[in-house]
Design a protein around this motif. Sequence first.
Motif, PDB file in Angstrom:
ATOM      1  N   MET A  99     -17.479 -52.121  21.154  1.00 34.70           N
ATOM      2  CA  MET A  99     -16.578 -53.158  21.348  1.00 34.70           C
ATOM      3  C   MET A  99     -17.206 -54.365  21.828  1.00 34.70           C
ATOM      4  O   MET A  99     -18.392 -54.175  22.917  1.00 34.70           O
ATOM      5  N   SER A 100     -17.016 -55.510  21.262  1.00 38.15           N
ATOM      6  CA  SER A 100     -17.878 -56.587  21.621  1.00 38.15           C
ATOM      7  C   SER A 100     -17.303 -57.245  22.902  1.00 38.15           C
ATOM      8  O   SER A 100     -16.215 -56.986  23.409  1.00 38.15           O
ATOM      9  N   MET A 101     -18.289 -57.669  23.819  1.00 36.55           N
ATOM     10  CA  MET A 101     -17.963 -58.118  25.231  1.00 36.55           C
ATOM     11  C   MET A 101     -17.161 -59.510  24.854  1.00 36.55           C
ATOM     12  O   MET A 101     -17.394 -60.420  24.223  1.00 36.55           O
ATOM     13  N   LYS A 102     -16.055 -59.713  26.046  1.00 35.81           N
ATOM     14  CA  LYS A 102     -15.620 -60.885  25.821  1.00 35.81           C
ATOM     15  C   LYS A 102     -16.367 -62.036  26.439  1.00 35.81           C
ATOM     16  O   LYS A 102     -17.026 -61.563  27.446  1.00 35.81           O
ATOM     17  N   ARG A 103     -15.927 -63.185  26.157  1.00 35.87           N
ATOM     18  CA  ARG A 103     -17.006 -64.139  26.523  1.00 35.87           C
ATOM     19  C   ARG A 103     -17.207 -64.445  28.052  1.00 35.87           C
ATOM     20  O   ARG A 103     -18.207 -64.775  28.723  1.00 35.87           O
ATOM     21  N   LEU A 104     -15.933 -64.300  28.849  1.00 34.71           N
ATOM     22  CA  LEU A 104     -16.094 -64.470  30.366  1.00 34.71           C
ATOM     23  C   LEU A 104     -15.901 -63.210  30.935  1.00 34.71           C
ATOM     24  O   LEU A 104     -15.446 -63.029  32.191  1.00 34.71           O
ATOM     25  N   GLU A 105     -16.202 -61.787  30.251  1.00 34.72           N
ATOM     26  CA  GLU A 105     -16.029 -60.605  31.026  1.00 34.72           C
ATOM     27  C   GLU A 105     -16.834 -60.778  32.208  1.00 34.72           C
ATOM     28  O   GLU A 105     -17.716 -61.087  32.415  1.00 34.72           O
ATOM     29  N   SER A 106     -16.046 -60.262  33.262  1.00 29.89           N
ATOM     30  CA  SER A 106     -16.562 -59.849  34.602  1.00 29.89           C
ATOM     31  C   SER A 106     -17.030 -61.104  35.234  1.00 29.89           C
ATOM     32  O   SER A 106     -17.466 -61.277  36.451  1.00 29.89           O
ATOM     33  N   THR A 157     -15.709 -64.462  37.538  1.00 33.36           N
ATOM     34  CA  THR A 157     -14.460 -64.828  38.531  1.00 33.36           C
ATOM     35  C   THR A 157     -14.216 -66.199  38.347  1.00 33.36           C
ATOM     36  O   THR A 157     -15.038 -67.198  38.422  1.00 33.36           O
ATOM     37  N   ALA A 158     -12.991 -66.680  38.463  1.00 30.05           N
ATOM     38  CA  ALA A 158     -12.524 -67.886  38.334  1.00 30.05           C
ATOM     39  C   ALA A 158     -11.193 -68.237  39.394  1.00 30.05           C
ATOM     40  O   ALA A 158     -10.379 -67.491  39.513  1.00 30.05           O
ATOM     41  N   LEU A 159     -11.492 -69.542  39.693  1.00 33.05           N
ATOM     42  CA  LEU A 159     -10.413 -69.831  40.603  1.00 33.05           C
ATOM     43  C   LEU A 159      -9.863 -71.462  39.771  1.00 33.05           C
ATOM     44  O   LEU A 159     -10.975 -72.394  39.659  1.00 33.05           O
ATOM     45  N   VAL A 160      -8.544 -71.339  39.494  1.00 30.91           N
ATOM     46  CA  VAL A 160      -8.119 -72.658  39.090  1.00 30.91           C
ATOM     47  C   VAL A 160      -6.799 -73.104  40.048  1.00 30.91           C
ATOM     48  O   VAL A 160      -6.021 -72.665  40.278  1.00 30.91           O
ATOM     49  N   THR A 161      -6.949 -74.330  40.211  1.00 30.34           N
ATOM     50  CA  THR A 161      -6.251 -75.037  40.924  1.00 30.34           C
ATOM     51  C   THR A 161      -5.096 -75.677  40.152  1.00 30.34           C
ATOM     52  O   THR A 161      -5.252 -76.165  39.296  1.00 30.34           O
ATOM     53  N   GLY A 162      -3.790 -75.656  40.578  1.00 27.25           N
ATOM     54  CA  GLY A 162      -2.652 -76.335  39.700  1.00 27.25           C
ATOM     55  C   GLY A 162      -2.447 -75.282  38.482  1.00 27.25           C
ATOM     56  O   GLY A 162      -2.217 -76.013  37.617  1.00 27.25           O
ATOM     57  N   GLU A 217      -9.975 -64.299  28.093  1.00 23.76           N
ATOM     58  CA  GLU A 217     -11.632 -63.961  27.656  1.00 23.76           C
ATOM     59  C   GLU A 217     -12.282 -63.262  28.636  1.00 23.76           C
ATOM     60  O   GLU A 217     -13.332 -63.113  28.608  1.00 23.76           O
ATOM     61  N   GLY A 218     -11.339 -62.535  29.598  1.00 23.08           N
ATOM     62  CA  GLY A 218     -12.045 -61.312  30.156  1.00 23.08           C
ATOM     63  C   GLY A 218     -12.327 -61.712  31.630  1.00 23.08           C
ATOM     64  O   GLY A 218     -12.962 -60.800  32.578  1.00 23.08           O
ATOM     65  N   ALA A 219     -11.930 -62.951  32.201  1.00 21.82           N
ATOM     66  CA  ALA A 219     -12.264 -63.461  33.601  1.00 21.82           C
ATOM     67  C   ALA A 219     -11.355 -62.903  34.688  1.00 21.82           C
ATOM     68  O   ALA A 219     -10.243 -62.779  34.163  1.00 21.82           O
ATOM     69  N   LYS A 220     -11.812 -62.674  35.645  1.00 23.94           N
ATOM     70  CA  LYS A 220     -10.939 -62.363  36.608  1.00 23.94           C
ATOM     71  C   LYS A 220     -10.425 -63.472  37.525  1.00 23.94           C
ATOM     72  O   LYS A 220     -11.286 -64.494  37.664  1.00 23.94           O
ATOM     73  N   VAL A 221      -9.080 -64.051  37.565  1.00 25.87           N
ATOM     74  CA  VAL A 221      -8.608 -65.444  37.921  1.00 25.87           C
ATOM     75  C   VAL A 221      -7.802 -65.347  39.144  1.00 25.87           C
ATOM     76  O   VAL A 221      -6.835 -64.282  39.253  1.00 25.87           O
ATOM     77  N   HIS A 222      -7.941 -66.262  39.794  1.00 28.44           N
ATOM     78  CA  HIS A 222      -6.933 -66.497  40.935  1.00 28.44           C
ATOM     79  C   HIS A 222      -6.723 -67.846  40.791  1.00 28.44           C
ATOM     80  O   HIS A 222      -7.454 -68.950  40.666  1.00 28.44           O
ATOM     81  N   PHE A 223      -5.304 -68.223  40.954  1.00 29.13           N
ATOM     82  CA  PHE A 223      -4.922 -69.705  40.817  1.00 29.13           C
ATOM     83  C   PHE A 223      -4.040 -70.084  41.956  1.00 29.13           C
ATOM     84  O   PHE A 223      -3.719 -69.244  42.607  1.00 29.13           O
TER      85      PHE A 223
END
Lengths: 251, 132
Positions: free
Chosen positions: A1-8, A10-15, A31-37
Motif C-alpha cells: 500500500m502506498s504511503m499517504k502524503r501526510l502519514e504520521s 501531526t497538525a494543528l489547525v485554528t478555526g 492525507e494521513g495526518a493526525k489533526v487537532h483543531f
Amino acid sequence: MSMKRLESRTALVTGGSRGIGAAIVRRLWSEGAKVHFTYRAAEDQAREVIASCGGAVSASALDVTDAVACEAVVDEATEKLGGLDIVVNNAGIIRDGLFLSMEDTDWAEVIETNLGGVFRICRAACRQMLMQGGGSIVNVSSIVGELGGVGQANYAASKGALNALTRSLAAELGPKGVRVNAVAPGMVRTDMTGAVRAVAAEKILERIPLGRFAEPEEIASAVAFLASDDAKYLTGQVVTVDGGLSLLGRR
Amino acid sequence: MQNEKSDILKTVTTVIAQALKVDEAQVQPGSSLIRDLGAESIDFLDIVFRLEKAFKIKIPKGELFPEKLLTDARFVQEGKVTAAGLEELKKRLSGADWTQFEKNPQVSSLGDLFTVGMIVEYLSGKLAATNR
C-alpha cells in the motif's frame, strides 16, 4: 500500500469548525495526518467535523486573541499528537464596513484575531518546531491583503500584514528547518462570504476567469500541498488561489 | 546528581550538538558557540529552549544570552561596550572569562564569550540556587 502524503504527520489547525478551516481539517486527515483543531464558539459544528473524520481528530475551544490560551493549545496539541509538524493558521473574522464609519473595536478585533492570533500561535508553535528540527506553517490570507477592498480596510490590512509576517518568519526560521507560507484565497463559498455573495455575486463572477467561486476544498488542497514535503523547497510565499480573480482586478 | 558539573557538561554538549547540528566531539568546554560552532542568533534561542527542557528550568529572557543589552545606547557606543555595559555584562555572565575581552571590548567579539563552559557555569549556579 502506498504511503499517504501526510502519514504520521501531526497538525494543528485554528478555526477548523467551519468553512475553509473545516475543509483543511478533513483534507489533512484524509492525507494521513493526525489533526487537532480549534474553534471559537461553534461547538456543534466542531463535533460535526470530528464526526466527518470518523472521530479520528480532536478539537478544543480557543480565542486566538488570548496569548495564554494559545500557548496552552499548542502544548495540548503537541502532547496529544506526539509532536507538531504542521500548523495552519486559519482562524479569522470579518467586521466589514466603510472606513469612515469603522469603529475602533471593528479595527482592533480584526487585527488582533487575523494578525495577532497568528503571531501568538506561531510564537508558541515555532518553539516546538525548533526543538523538533523543523516544521511547516501555512497561513490562510486573502487576495484582499494585496489588492485592498471596499469596506474591508481592517480585514485587508490584517491580511497584508499577515503576508509580511509570513515572509519574515520564513526568513528567520528557515535556517532551523521551519517553512512558512500562506495561501491567499479569492472568493470562496463559505458562511463568511455569504453576505458579499448575496449582494454582488454576479459582479464578482464576471471578474473571475474560471467563472465560479472556489469551494473550500480547493483552498484546502493548496494548504495540504504547502504543508507537505511536496513543497519542501518552498518558503516565504503567498500562493494565490482565486480562479484568476486578482488578474482581472489589476487590469 | 544532575548538579555535578560533569553531568551538566554532558547534557549541555548533547543539547548544543543537536541545536547546532554538529558532532558532539566538536563541542568542548572552551568552544565558542559563534566562532567555533557556527551559531547564529536564532540558534541561541534554540539552545535556551532545549536547555529549559533538558534541565526542567525556566531561563528568563536575556539571562543567559543578553541580546537586548547590545542595542542599548547606555551599554554600547560606537561598536564598543562601555564601562557601564561591561559592568552589567559581568553581572549577568558570571561564568564568562573576561580577560581577553576587556583588552578590546568590541561588540563584534562579544560572541567569543559565549562558550560551552560559560553555559555550564551558568547552569551550575542556576541549578544550585533552585535546589537550595
